[in-house]
Design a protein around this motif. Structure first.
Motif, PDB file in Angstrom:
ATOM      1  N   LEU A  97       0.815  -1.208   0.000  1.00  0.00           N
ATOM      2  CA  LEU A  97       0.000   0.000   0.000  1.00  0.00           C
ATOM      3  C   LEU A  97       0.852   1.264   0.000  1.00  0.00           C
ATOM      4  O   LEU A  97       1.980   1.263   0.482  1.00  0.00           O
ATOM      5  CB  LEU A  97      -0.908   0.019   1.237  1.00  0.00           C
ATOM      6  N   SER A  98       0.285   2.348  -0.532  1.00  0.00           N
ATOM      7  CA  SER A  98       0.891   3.669  -0.434  1.00  0.00           C
ATOM      8  C   SER A  98      -0.222   4.686  -0.228  1.00  0.00           C
ATOM      9  O   SER A  98      -1.396   4.330  -0.196  1.00  0.00           O
ATOM     10  CB  SER A  98       1.710   3.997  -1.679  1.00  0.00           C
ATOM     11  N   ASP A  99       0.159   5.960  -0.070  1.00  0.00           N
ATOM     12  CA  ASP A  99      -0.805   7.005   0.302  1.00  0.00           C
ATOM     13  C   ASP A  99      -1.592   6.564   1.525  1.00  0.00           C
ATOM     14  O   ASP A  99      -2.831   6.611   1.555  1.00  0.00           O
ATOM     15  CB  ASP A  99      -1.745   7.344  -0.863  1.00  0.00           C
ATOM     16  N   ILE A 100      -0.869   6.123   2.535  1.00  0.00           N
ATOM     17  CA  ILE A 100      -1.498   5.583   3.730  1.00  0.00           C
ATOM     18  C   ILE A 100      -0.703   5.960   4.977  1.00  0.00           C
ATOM     19  O   ILE A 100       0.528   6.009   4.946  1.00  0.00           O
ATOM     20  CB  ILE A 100      -1.650   4.046   3.635  1.00  0.00           C
ATOM     21  N   LEU A 101      -1.435   6.236   6.043  1.00  0.00           N
ATOM     22  CA  LEU A 101      -0.874   6.493   7.366  1.00  0.00           C
ATOM     23  C   LEU A 101      -1.505   5.510   8.341  1.00  0.00           C
ATOM     24  O   LEU A 101      -2.715   5.298   8.320  1.00  0.00           O
ATOM     25  CB  LEU A 101      -1.208   7.924   7.808  1.00  0.00           C
ATOM     26  N   VAL A 102      -0.666   4.896   9.192  1.00  0.00           N
ATOM     27  CA  VAL A 102      -1.188   4.087  10.297  1.00  0.00           C
ATOM     28  C   VAL A 102      -0.603   4.626  11.596  1.00  0.00           C
ATOM     29  O   VAL A 102       0.616   4.755  11.732  1.00  0.00           O
ATOM     30  CB  VAL A 102      -0.840   2.589  10.150  1.00  0.00           C
ATOM     31  N   VAL A 103      -1.488   4.973  12.515  1.00  0.00           N
ATOM     32  CA  VAL A 103      -1.098   5.423  13.847  1.00  0.00           C
ATOM     33  C   VAL A 103      -1.582   4.384  14.851  1.00  0.00           C
ATOM     34  O   VAL A 103      -2.758   3.999  14.823  1.00  0.00           O
ATOM     35  CB  VAL A 103      -1.727   6.791  14.198  1.00  0.00           C
ATOM     36  N   VAL A 104      -0.675   3.927  15.713  1.00  0.00           N
ATOM     37  CA  VAL A 104      -1.060   2.978  16.762  1.00  0.00           C
ATOM     38  C   VAL A 104      -0.919   3.668  18.117  1.00  0.00           C
ATOM     39  O   VAL A 104       0.165   4.112  18.491  1.00  0.00           O
ATOM     40  CB  VAL A 104      -0.223   1.691  16.714  1.00  0.00           C
ATOM     41  N   VAL A 105      -2.029   3.766  18.812  1.00  0.00           N
ATOM     42  CA  VAL A 105      -2.079   4.390  20.131  1.00  0.00           C
ATOM     43  C   VAL A 105      -1.927   3.294  21.185  1.00  0.00           C
ATOM     44  O   VAL A 105      -2.661   2.302  21.166  1.00  0.00           O
ATOM     45  CB  VAL A 105      -3.423   5.123  20.326  1.00  0.00           C
ATOM     46  N   ARG A 106      -0.965   3.469  22.090  1.00  0.00           N
ATOM     47  CA  ARG A 106      -0.745   2.455  23.115  1.00  0.00           C
ATOM     48  C   ARG A 106      -1.113   2.969  24.506  1.00  0.00           C
ATOM     49  O   ARG A 106      -0.631   4.012  24.943  1.00  0.00           O
ATOM     50  CB  ARG A 106       0.709   1.999  23.145  1.00  0.00           C
ATOM     51  N   TYR A 107      -1.952   2.192  25.152  1.00  0.00           N
ATOM     52  CA  TYR A 107      -2.213   2.396  26.579  1.00  0.00           C
ATOM     53  C   TYR A 107      -1.429   1.337  27.346  1.00  0.00           C
ATOM     54  O   TYR A 107      -1.636   0.133  27.146  1.00  0.00           O
ATOM     55  CB  TYR A 107      -3.712   2.262  26.887  1.00  0.00           C
ATOM     56  N   PHE A 108      -0.516   1.776  28.202  1.00  0.00           N
ATOM     57  CA  PHE A 108       0.365   0.861  28.935  1.00  0.00           C
ATOM     58  C   PHE A 108      -0.406   0.165  30.052  1.00  0.00           C
ATOM     59  O   PHE A 108      -1.125   0.803  30.812  1.00  0.00           O
ATOM     60  CB  PHE A 108       1.549   1.642  29.502  1.00  0.00           C
ATOM     61  N   GLY A 109      -0.226  -1.139  30.131  1.00  0.00           N
ATOM     62  CA  GLY A 109      -0.976  -1.917  31.118  1.00  0.00           C
ATOM     63  C   GLY A 109      -0.222  -2.240  32.384  1.00  0.00           C
ATOM     64  O   GLY A 109      -0.722  -2.975  33.242  1.00  0.00           O
ATOM     65  N   GLY A 110       1.011  -1.715  32.511  1.00  0.00           N
ATOM     66  CA  GLY A 110       1.761  -1.937  33.741  1.00  0.00           C
ATOM     67  C   GLY A 110       2.787  -3.048  33.657  1.00  0.00           C
ATOM     68  O   GLY A 110       3.658  -3.162  34.533  1.00  0.00           O
ATOM     69  N   ILE A 111       2.708  -3.877  32.636  1.00  0.00           N
ATOM     70  CA  ILE A 111       3.668  -4.973  32.473  1.00  0.00           C
ATOM     71  C   ILE A 111       4.455  -4.744  31.190  1.00  0.00           C
ATOM     72  O   ILE A 111       3.865  -4.603  30.105  1.00  0.00           O
ATOM     73  CB  ILE A 111       2.963  -6.344  32.408  1.00  0.00           C
ATOM     74  N   LYS A 112       5.778  -4.697  31.287  1.00  0.00           N
ATOM     75  CA  LYS A 112       6.606  -4.498  30.091  1.00  0.00           C
ATOM     76  C   LYS A 112       6.533  -5.735  29.195  1.00  0.00           C
ATOM     77  O   LYS A 112       6.583  -6.868  29.686  1.00  0.00           O
ATOM     78  CB  LYS A 112       8.046  -4.189  30.493  1.00  0.00           C
ATOM     79  N   LEU A 113       6.448  -5.497  27.909  1.00  0.00           N
ATOM     80  CA  LEU A 113       6.278  -6.602  26.959  1.00  0.00           C
ATOM     81  C   LEU A 113       7.588  -7.056  26.338  1.00  0.00           C
ATOM     82  O   LEU A 113       7.639  -8.113  25.713  1.00  0.00           O
ATOM     83  CB  LEU A 113       5.309  -6.182  25.843  1.00  0.00           C
ATOM     84  N   GLY A 114       8.654  -6.241  26.505  1.00  0.00           N
ATOM     85  CA  GLY A 114       9.916  -6.563  25.838  1.00  0.00           C
ATOM     86  C   GLY A 114       9.833  -6.217  24.362  1.00  0.00           C
ATOM     87  O   GLY A 114       8.737  -6.071  23.797  1.00  0.00           O
ATOM     88  N   ILE A 115      10.985  -6.082  23.739  1.00  0.00           N
ATOM     89  CA  ILE A 115      10.997  -5.664  22.329  1.00  0.00           C
ATOM     90  C   ILE A 115      10.279  -6.667  21.421  1.00  0.00           C
ATOM     91  O   ILE A 115       9.463  -6.266  20.584  1.00  0.00           O
ATOM     92  CB  ILE A 115      12.442  -5.384  21.853  1.00  0.00           C
ATOM     93  N   PRO A 116      10.488  -7.986  21.557  1.00  0.00           N
ATOM     94  CA  PRO A 116       9.735  -8.916  20.700  1.00  0.00           C
ATOM     95  C   PRO A 116       8.223  -8.784  20.895  1.00  0.00           C
ATOM     96  O   PRO A 116       7.450  -8.845  19.929  1.00  0.00           O
ATOM     97  CB  PRO A 116      10.229 -10.298  21.139  1.00  0.00           C
TER      98      PRO A 116
END
Length: 206
Positions: A97-116
């Motif tokens: 795809l092109s001409d596209i924007l994706v924004v991901v909003v994160r609400y932190f739940g208190g537990i770290k997920l690690g990079i993977p």
């Protein structure tokens, strides 16, 4: 229709805004996908989402623009480098795809997920948003202003009809003008045909 040379001027985008969601260990990842054409649009959308989700921890995004997809960016917005923006962009690219924007909003739940875990979360939420979107074909083109004498009108209009070209801003009087959008692969043929019509000039306007 004219024969279309092998110039890459068609590409895929999305028709309208879509959303996706992924949850992991209390964290919520809300993905928003938008059809866009300019970096100004992108800035406006990102700013708007930051206001709407002002209590979220991160607003990560990626975009790709243009029929060649040669304008792009990936933004981690405070997440570990490469754990958010790049996975989002990777899903955009996997979908072609092109001409596209994706924004991901994160609400932190208190537990770290690690990079993977973060990479999986941003990929999965983005994929969900893209799977909800309607994919459309877009044709890259340029606008031209055609100015011509009244006697040349039939010849000019025949070319526009033969090539199935969109028109706007028509003015027909002693001297006439209109604007028309020509797909990239047809521009050479369009200019060649117009050059053979007397009392006619063509100027690119974008």
């Amino acid at each position: 229709m004219e024969n279309i040379p092998n110039i890459q001027d068609s590409y895929k985008s999305i028709a309208s805004h879509s959303e996706g969601l992924f949850k992991d260990n209390g964290s919520r990842f809300i993905a928003h996908a938008y059809p866009v054409e300019t970096e100004e649009e992108i800035k406006s959308i990102v700013d708007s989402l930051k206001k709407e989700y002002h209590d979220a921890r991160h607003h990560c995004y990626a975009y790709r623009l243009g029929h060649l997809g040669d304008k792009f960016r990936a933004n981690d917005d405070g997440e570990p480098s490469g754990s958010a923006g790049r996975p989002i962009l990777g899903q955009i690219d996997s979908a072609g795809l092109s001409d596209i924007l994706v924004v991901v909003v994160r609400y932190f739940g208190g537990i770290k997920l690690g990079i993977p875990g973060l990479i999986r979360a941003y990929k999965t939420s983005t994929l969900d948003a893209l799977e909800q979107a309607a994919v459309v074909e877009k044709i890259a083109g340029k606008w031209f202003k055609v100015e011509f004498g009244y006697m040349a009108m039939n010849s000019v209009m025949k070319i526009l009809k033969d090539m199935d070209l969109v028109q706007r801003n028509q003015e027909f009087s002693n001297s006439c003008s209109l604007e028309t959008r020509v797909r990239l692969s047809l521009i050479d043929g369009f200019l060649e045909r117009m050059s053979k019509v007397e009392d006619t000039s063509v100027t690119e306007i974008n």
